[in-house]
Write an enzyme that holds these catalytic residues in place. Structure first.
Site, PDB file in Angstrom:
ATOM      1  N   LYS A   8       0.868  -1.399  -0.012  1.00  0.00           N
ATOM      2  CA  LYS A   8       0.025   0.129   0.267  1.00  0.00           C
ATOM      3  C   LYS A   8       0.981   1.344   0.108  1.00  0.00           C
ATOM      4  O   LYS A   8       2.013   1.120   0.326  1.00  0.00           O
ATOM      5  CB  LYS A   8      -0.944  -0.016   1.051  1.00  0.00           C
ATOM      6  CG  LYS A   8      -0.345  -0.037   2.454  1.00  0.00           C
ATOM      7  CD  LYS A   8       0.279   1.326   2.995  1.00  0.00           C
ATOM      8  CE  LYS A   8       0.987   1.407   4.301  1.00  0.00           C
ATOM      9  NZ  LYS A   8       1.510   2.556   4.837  1.00  0.00           N
ATOM     10  N   PRO A 113      10.061  -4.877   0.089  1.00  0.00           N
ATOM     11  CA  PRO A 113      10.926  -4.297   0.940  1.00  0.00           C
ATOM     12  C   PRO A 113      10.327  -4.160   2.151  1.00  0.00           C
ATOM     13  O   PRO A 113       9.124  -3.720   2.483  1.00  0.00           O
ATOM     14  CB  PRO A 113      11.349  -2.926   0.126  1.00  0.00           C
ATOM     15  CG  PRO A 113      10.160  -2.609  -0.305  1.00  0.00           C
ATOM     16  CD  PRO A 113       9.475  -3.798  -1.197  1.00  0.00           C
ATOM     17  N   GLY A 115      10.395  -2.159   6.215  1.00  0.00           N
ATOM     18  CA  GLY A 115      10.898  -0.968   6.708  1.00  0.00           C
ATOM     19  C   GLY A 115      10.829   0.000   5.665  1.00  0.00           C
ATOM     20  O   GLY A 115      11.581   1.377   5.676  1.00  0.00           O
ATOM     21  N   LEU A 118       5.409   0.745   3.409  1.00  0.00           N
ATOM     22  CA  LEU A 118       4.480   0.145   2.247  1.00  0.00           C
ATOM     23  C   LEU A 118       3.658  -0.998   2.918  1.00  0.00           C
ATOM     24  O   LEU A 118       2.890  -1.497   2.115  1.00  0.00           O
ATOM     25  CB  LEU A 118       5.383  -0.312   1.194  1.00  0.00           C
ATOM     26  CG  LEU A 118       6.214   0.683   0.358  1.00  0.00           C
ATOM     27  CD1 LEU A 118       7.120   0.111  -0.566  1.00  0.00           C
ATOM     28  CD2 LEU A 118       5.370   1.716  -0.279  1.00  0.00           C
ATOM     29  N   GLY A 119       3.894  -1.211   4.165  1.00  0.00           N
ATOM     30  CA  GLY A 119       2.852  -2.181   4.757  1.00  0.00           C
ATOM     31  C   GLY A 119       3.230  -3.715   4.363  1.00  0.00           C
ATOM     32  O   GLY A 119       2.237  -4.589   4.632  1.00  0.00           O
ATOM     33  N   GLY A 121       5.010  -6.191   5.850  1.00  0.00           N
ATOM     34  CA  GLY A 121       4.904  -7.021   6.976  1.00  0.00           C
ATOM     35  C   GLY A 121       3.313  -7.218   7.348  1.00  0.00           C
ATOM     36  O   GLY A 121       3.013  -8.250   7.713  1.00  0.00           O
ATOM     37  N   SER A 122       2.826  -6.080   7.401  1.00  0.00           N
ATOM     38  CA  SER A 122       1.249  -6.280   7.797  1.00  0.00           C
ATOM     39  C   SER A 122       0.569  -6.867   6.829  1.00  0.00           C
ATOM     40  O   SER A 122      -0.487  -7.750   6.971  1.00  0.00           O
ATOM     41  CB  SER A 122       0.776  -4.601   7.879  1.00  0.00           C
ATOM     42  OG  SER A 122       1.378  -3.795   9.159  1.00  0.00           O
ATOM     43  N   ASP A 155      -1.999  -1.269  10.818  1.00  0.00           N
ATOM     44  CA  ASP A 155      -2.694  -1.176   9.266  1.00  0.00           C
ATOM     45  C   ASP A 155      -2.883  -2.399   8.966  1.00  0.00           C
ATOM     46  O   ASP A 155      -3.389  -2.583   7.644  1.00  0.00           O
ATOM     47  CB  ASP A 155      -1.535  -0.490   8.430  1.00  0.00           C
ATOM     48  CG  ASP A 155      -0.229  -1.284   8.546  1.00  0.00           C
ATOM     49  OD1 ASP A 155      -0.038  -2.203   9.362  1.00  0.00           O
ATOM     50  OD2 ASP A 155       0.658  -0.763   7.793  1.00  0.00           O
TER      51      ASP A 155
END
Length: 296
Positions: A8, A113, A115, A118-119, A121-122, A155
C-alpha cells in the site's frame, strides 16, 4: 493455497492528536498497489507470494519457511507465524473445538521491501489470516478477521479489505473512499535508510490538517502538491536530509505528485506521462536505491 500479497501507499498522512494511552490518532488514505503484479500491465513483480497448506494429523500449529528477501527477524517473531498462532487460538476459543485439526505449512516468498512504509509485513499477516480462513471453510467474516488483524498491527485491518480506504484512529477505523488512480504511473524508490517508528513519532507535532483527506477524490491530482501532506516528513527529513533530496528529484523528473509513504523510508511519485515515468526510473535504477515502476 497461494496468495499474492500486495503493498500500500499512503495518500497523505496527518497526525491529529496524541492519545492518553501514548498512541497517536491519525488520518490517512490507504491505497493498495501491486495487486496486478506479474500481469502484462505490471510485468515487474511487486508482491510477496504466500502459500498455505493444511497437513492433516495429530499436531496443530505452524511450520514456517521463509524464502526470497532475507529478514533480520527470528522465525517465531515473524508476523506470519504470529497470525497463524492468533488464528488458531481464536478458532478454538470461538468454536470450542479441542480436536487437533492439523499442521499448517506456511511458505512466504518475500519480495516487498521491509521498513519502507509500504505495509509489507502487515500485508503478509493479514493475507495469512485470509488464507487460513479460506482453508478452514471461512469460519470468520471479514469484520471478525479485521478485529483479529488489529492485534498484529495498526494497518493490518486495511489489508483484510484491500480497497482504497480513509483511515482514522491508529489506522484501524476504515471507510471506503471513491478514489481511482488507474492509468497513472507509480514510481517507488526505497533508499538504504532505516527509520524506526520511535524516531518517526519523536518529532511529530499533532495538529488538525488544513485539508480533509475524506475529500481527496474531489481534489484534482495536479492540486495535491502542498495540500496533501505526510506529517512524518516534517520530523524525518531533518534527520535524514537525503530523503528530502530524493523527493525533490522525483518532482524534478516530472512527477505530478510525490510523497513519503507511511513513516518511510520509501518515497513515491505519481506520473501522468509514461515517458517521464520511465526516464525517472532509469535515473534512479542505477543508484543504491530499490526502484520499482508500474502502471496503476
Amino acid at each position: 493455497m497461494i496468495k499474492f500479497v500486495n503493498a500500500k501507499i499512503n495518500l497523505g498522512l496527518n497526525i491529529v492528536r496524541k492519545r492518553e494511552d501514548g498512541y497517536h490518532d491519525l488520518e490517512t488514505v490507504f491505497y493498495p498497489v501491486g495487486i496486478e503484479s506479474g500481469m502484462p500491465q505490471q510485468p515487474e513483480p511487486f508482491d510477496d507470494i504466500l502459500e498455505v497448506n493444511l497437513e492433516k494429523g495429530n499436531a496443530t500449529g505452524c511450520r514456517f519457511q521463509l524464502m526470497g528477501r532475507k529478514m533480520d527477524c527470528d522465525p517465531e517473531k515473524n508476523l506470519v507465524v504470529k497470525a497463524t498462532t492468533l488464528f488458531l487460538k481464536t478458532y478454538f476459543d470461538t468454536h470450542g473445538i479441542d480436536d487437533k485439526i492439523g499442521l499448517f505449512n506456511v511458505i512466504l516468498d518475500k519480495h516487498l521491501p521491509d521498513g519502507a512504509g509500504l505495509g509489507g509485513g502487515s500485508a503478509d499477516a493479514s493475507f495469512t489470516l485470509l488464507a487460513l480462513n479460506e482453508t478452514m471453510g471461512n469460519p470468520f467474516s471479514k469484520e471478525q478477521l479485521a478485529r483479529m488483524a488489529l492485534h498484529l498491527g495498526a494497518d493490518c485491518p486495511f489489508f483484510i479489505y484491500n480497497t482504497p480506504s480513509f483511515a482514522e484512529g491508529v489506522g484501524e477505523v476504515l471507510n471506503p473512499v471513491d478514489i481511482d488512480l488507474k492509468g497513472l504511473w507509480l514510481l517507488i524508490v526505497k533508499p538504504p535508510v532505516h527509520v524506526s517508528t520511535k524516531e518517526a513519532f519523536a518529532g511529530v507535532v499533532p495538529k488538525r490538517p488544513d485539508f480533509d483527506l475524506r475529500f481527496l477524490s474531489y481534489l484534482p491530482l495536479e492540486e495535491w502538491r502542498g495540500k496533501v501532506v505526510n506529517d512524518f516528513e516534517a520530523s524525518i527529513f531533518p534527520q535524514h536530509p537525503e530523503l528530502g533530496v530524493l523527493k525533490d528529484e522525483i518532482y524534478a523528473g516530472g512527477a505530478v505528485y510525490a510523497s513519503m509513504s507511511g513513516s518511510g523510508s520509501s518515497l513515491y511519485g505519481l506520473y501522468a506521462e509514461e515517458k517521464a515515468a520511465r526516464d525517472a526510473y532509469q535515473r534512479f535504477v542505477s543508484t543504491d536505491n530499490g526502484v520499482w515502476l508500474f502502471r496503476l
